[in-house]
Scaffold this motif. Structure first.
Motif, PDB file in Angstrom:
ATOM      1  N   ARG A  84      10.630 -10.552 -34.719  1.00  0.00           N
ATOM      2  CA  ARG A  84       9.865 -10.891 -33.812  1.00  0.00           C
ATOM      3  C   ARG A  84       8.067 -10.527 -34.613  1.00  0.00           C
ATOM      4  O   ARG A  84       7.899 -11.656 -34.011  1.00  0.00           O
ATOM      5  CB  ARG A  84      10.036 -10.035 -32.509  1.00  0.00           C
ATOM      6  CG  ARG A  84      10.985  -9.666 -32.212  1.00  0.00           C
ATOM      7  CD  ARG A  84      11.173  -9.621 -30.430  1.00  0.00           C
ATOM      8  NE  ARG A  84      12.293  -9.795 -29.406  1.00  0.00           N
ATOM      9  CZ  ARG A  84      13.733  -8.529 -28.856  1.00  0.00           C
ATOM     10  NH1 ARG A  84      12.980  -7.822 -29.476  1.00  0.00           N
ATOM     11  NH2 ARG A  84      14.544  -9.296 -28.489  1.00  0.00           N
ATOM     12  N   CYS A  85       7.854  -9.718 -34.597  1.00  0.00           N
ATOM     13  CA  CYS A  85       6.917  -9.112 -35.170  1.00  0.00           C
ATOM     14  C   CYS A  85       6.802  -9.352 -37.121  1.00  0.00           C
ATOM     15  O   CYS A  85       5.140  -9.638 -37.790  1.00  0.00           O
ATOM     16  CB  CYS A  85       6.605  -7.432 -34.909  1.00  0.00           C
ATOM     17  SG  CYS A  85       6.982  -6.433 -35.924  1.00  0.00           S
ATOM     18  N   LEU A 104      12.408  -1.503 -34.025  1.00  0.00           N
ATOM     19  CA  LEU A 104      12.939  -0.408 -33.330  1.00  0.00           C
ATOM     20  C   LEU A 104      11.901  -1.057 -32.093  1.00  0.00           C
ATOM     21  O   LEU A 104      11.748  -0.720 -31.310  1.00  0.00           O
ATOM     22  CB  LEU A 104      12.757   0.781 -33.807  1.00  0.00           C
ATOM     23  CG  LEU A 104      12.980   2.010 -32.724  1.00  0.00           C
ATOM     24  CD1 LEU A 104      14.017   1.270 -32.381  1.00  0.00           C
ATOM     25  CD2 LEU A 104      13.394   3.319 -33.149  1.00  0.00           C
ATOM     26  N   SER A 105      11.088  -1.248 -32.593  1.00  0.00           N
ATOM     27  CA  SER A 105       9.599  -0.832 -31.638  1.00  0.00           C
ATOM     28  C   SER A 105      10.475  -2.395 -30.732  1.00  0.00           C
ATOM     29  O   SER A 105       9.286  -2.060 -29.208  1.00  0.00           O
ATOM     30  CB  SER A 105       8.393  -1.411 -32.097  1.00  0.00           C
ATOM     31  OG  SER A 105       7.363   0.139 -33.075  1.00  0.00           O
ATOM     32  N   CYS A 106      10.452  -3.043 -31.546  1.00  0.00           N
ATOM     33  CA  CYS A 106      10.328  -4.410 -30.509  1.00  0.00           C
ATOM     34  C   CYS A 106      11.431  -4.478 -29.528  1.00  0.00           C
ATOM     35  O   CYS A 106      11.825  -5.017 -28.354  1.00  0.00           O
ATOM     36  CB  CYS A 106      10.243  -5.970 -31.957  1.00  0.00           C
ATOM     37  SG  CYS A 106       8.832  -6.415 -32.021  1.00  0.00           S
ATOM     38  N   ALA A 107      12.333  -3.758 -30.476  1.00  0.00           N
ATOM     39  CA  ALA A 107      13.731  -3.575 -29.980  1.00  0.00           C
ATOM     40  C   ALA A 107      13.585  -2.657 -28.175  1.00  0.00           C
ATOM     41  O   ALA A 107      14.194  -3.306 -27.141  1.00  0.00           O
ATOM     42  CB  ALA A 107      14.697  -3.157 -30.312  1.00  0.00           C
ATOM     43  N   SER A 108      12.668  -2.082 -28.576  1.00  0.00           N
ATOM     44  CA  SER A 108      12.929  -1.005 -27.317  1.00  0.00           C
ATOM     45  C   SER A 108      11.383  -1.895 -26.300  1.00  0.00           C
ATOM     46  O   SER A 108      11.150  -0.694 -25.391  1.00  0.00           O
ATOM     47  CB  SER A 108      11.787   0.121 -27.779  1.00  0.00           C
ATOM     48  OG  SER A 108      11.328   0.139 -28.123  1.00  0.00           O
ATOM     49  N   GLY A 109      10.685  -3.406 -26.925  1.00  0.00           N
ATOM     50  CA  GLY A 109      10.075  -3.347 -25.533  1.00  0.00           C
ATOM     51  C   GLY A 109       8.574  -2.687 -25.823  1.00  0.00           C
ATOM     52  O   GLY A 109       7.567  -3.085 -25.550  1.00  0.00           O
ATOM     53  N   GLU A 110       8.354  -2.597 -27.005  1.00  0.00           N
ATOM     54  CA  GLU A 110       6.843  -1.723 -26.956  1.00  0.00           C
ATOM     55  C   GLU A 110       5.984  -3.032 -27.574  1.00  0.00           C
ATOM     56  O   GLU A 110       4.760  -2.632 -27.554  1.00  0.00           O
ATOM     57  CB  GLU A 110       6.871  -0.513 -28.182  1.00  0.00           C
ATOM     58  CG  GLU A 110       7.640   0.141 -27.376  1.00  0.00           C
ATOM     59  CD  GLU A 110       7.510   1.796 -28.703  1.00  0.00           C
ATOM     60  OE1 GLU A 110       7.241   1.822 -29.940  1.00  0.00           O
ATOM     61  OE2 GLU A 110       8.507   2.683 -27.742  1.00  0.00           O
ATOM     62  N   ASN A 111       6.281  -3.896 -29.054  1.00  0.00           N
ATOM     63  CA  ASN A 111       5.315  -5.050 -28.926  1.00  0.00           C
ATOM     64  C   ASN A 111       5.730  -6.166 -27.969  1.00  0.00           C
ATOM     65  O   ASN A 111       6.949  -5.896 -27.347  1.00  0.00           O
ATOM     66  CB  ASN A 111       6.162  -4.939 -30.420  1.00  0.00           C
ATOM     67  CG  ASN A 111       5.543  -4.130 -31.710  1.00  0.00           C
ATOM     68  OD1 ASN A 111       4.667  -3.385 -30.768  1.00  0.00           O
ATOM     69  ND2 ASN A 111       5.716  -4.295 -32.744  1.00  0.00           N
TER      70      ASN A 111
END
Length: 111
Positions: A84-85, A104-111
């Protein structure tokens, strides 16, 4: 975890998934209607067992798809990078599951 270790871990997990499929093949088979030898509740139990085995098979197939995608990323030199990023996925996350595709940021929806 390096790419060689990832390939080994992914291959081992695929082998385990195949082994589990072989073990549960009978549980996924159609439940036959034998009113003379199996009571209604026993048949309902068998149907529930079948449904659970089929759901588990679907989960294993979804995991196989993630593993195939990880092999493709390995072949393309993209393994270990977030799809994703584009950031590097942490070593611990890859060690825990070498098939992960996102940080982890993308998987948790933070990005």
């Amino acid at each position: 975890m390096n790419e060689s270790d990832a390939r080994t871990a992914l291959s081992q997990r695929l082998a385990e998934l195949n082994r589990l499929d072989a073990l549960s093949a009978e549980d996924r088979a159609p439940v036959t209607l034998q009113q003379d030898s199996v009571g209604r509740l026993s048949r309902m139990d068998a149907m529930q067992q079948q449904a659970m085995a089929q759901a588990e098979e679907r989960r294993r197939e979804a995991e196989r798809a993630r593993i195939r995608a990880a092999f493709a990323r390995l072949d393309e030199g993209e393994w270990g990078w977030c799809v994703r990023c584009g950031e590097k996925i942490t070593e611990g996350r890859l060690r825990n599951d070498p098939s992960v595709a996102a940080c982890l940021s993308c998987a948790s929806g933070e990005n």
